[in-house]
Motif scaffolding. Sequence first.
Motif, PDB file in Angstrom:
ATOM      1  N   LYS A 129      39.157  49.505  38.102  1.00  0.00           N
ATOM      2  CA  LYS A 129      40.461  50.111  37.834  1.00  0.00           C
ATOM      3  C   LYS A 129      40.925  50.991  38.997  1.00  0.00           C
ATOM      4  CE  LYS A 129      39.190  52.010  33.921  1.00  0.00           C
ATOM      5  NZ  LYS A 129      37.801  51.550  33.840  1.00  0.00           N
TER       6      LYS A 129
ATOM      7  N   LEU B 269      45.993  49.822  32.658  1.00  0.00           N
ATOM      8  CA  LEU B 269      44.717  49.324  33.180  1.00  0.00           C
ATOM      9  C   LEU B 269      43.578  49.635  32.219  1.00  0.00           C
ATOM     10  CD1 LEU B 269      44.829  50.531  36.894  1.00  0.00           C
ATOM     11  CD2 LEU B 269      45.081  48.204  36.065  1.00  0.00           C
TER      12      LEU B 269
ATOM     13  N   VAL C 279      46.718  45.065  32.050  1.00  0.00           N
ATOM     14  CA  VAL C 279      45.778  44.494  33.005  1.00  0.00           C
ATOM     15  C   VAL C 279      44.385  44.936  32.557  1.00  0.00           C
ATOM     16  CG1 VAL C 279      45.021  44.390  35.406  1.00  0.00           C
ATOM     17  CG2 VAL C 279      47.476  44.640  34.882  1.00  0.00           C
TER      18      VAL C 279
ATOM     19  N   PHE D 233      41.983  48.814  41.924  1.00  0.00           N
ATOM     20  CA  PHE D 233      43.299  48.249  41.626  1.00  0.00           C
ATOM     21  C   PHE D 233      44.382  49.319  41.821  1.00  0.00           C
ATOM     22  CE2 PHE D 233      46.928  47.376  39.037  1.00  0.00           C
ATOM     23  CZ  PHE D 233      47.093  46.000  39.065  1.00  0.00           C
TER      24      PHE D 233
ATOM     25  N   ALA E 168      46.578  43.527  42.849  1.00  0.00           N
ATOM     26  CA  ALA E 168      47.328  44.776  42.699  1.00  0.00           C
ATOM     27  C   ALA E 168      48.566  44.777  43.591  1.00  0.00           C
ATOM     28  CB  ALA E 168      46.433  45.967  43.029  1.00  0.00           C
TER      29      ALA E 168
ATOM     30  N   GLU F 235      45.413  54.471  33.363  1.00  0.00           N
ATOM     31  CA  GLU F 235      44.022  54.080  33.122  1.00  0.00           C
ATOM     32  C   GLU F 235      43.614  54.628  31.758  1.00  0.00           C
ATOM     33  OE1 GLU F 235      41.236  54.413  36.441  1.00  0.00           O
ATOM     34  OE2 GLU F 235      42.936  55.047  37.691  1.00  0.00           O
TER      35      GLU F 235
END
Length: 154
Positions: A41, A33, A124, A44, A18, A108
């Motif tokens: 998550k 994410l 990611v 990160f 990260a 997210e």
Amino acid sequence: MTTRNLMLNTRSETEALARRLAGLTRSGDAILLSGPLGAGKSVFARAFLRTLCNDPTLDVPSPTFTLVQPYDSPLGEVSHFDLWRLQGPEALEELGWDDARTGIVLVEWPERLEDLTPPDALHVTLKPRPVAGQDPDAEDQPREAVLAGWADRL
């Protein structure tokens, strides 16, 4: 699209990834994410935002209930979205999605963006890799990170 797979054996390796990606981030970027609950998550996101904002003690609450949390960084405003509870991409307008895209967005549960997914985003994806005999809820469980995008920077 550039894709890289990395094995992250510890929480600190997830945080280090990260931090490295925060160092490559530019104004206007979207970092998306993905991964199941417990994939890392939030770990990160916390390390990413603390690095981007140059504040290792920055309080980074999960925006699960507020849906978006803004931060000031040397690169401009950073908006941390958690779209788990989003009722659909049309609700993003009320959250200030268009304005947030002028800065940096960390998202997210980005699959809820649907057609609003930025085409130049860095994806990611974190995937837990359980170890035999280890508690599946262990804080330091290994995970795989799949990075897709940013061909000119990765």
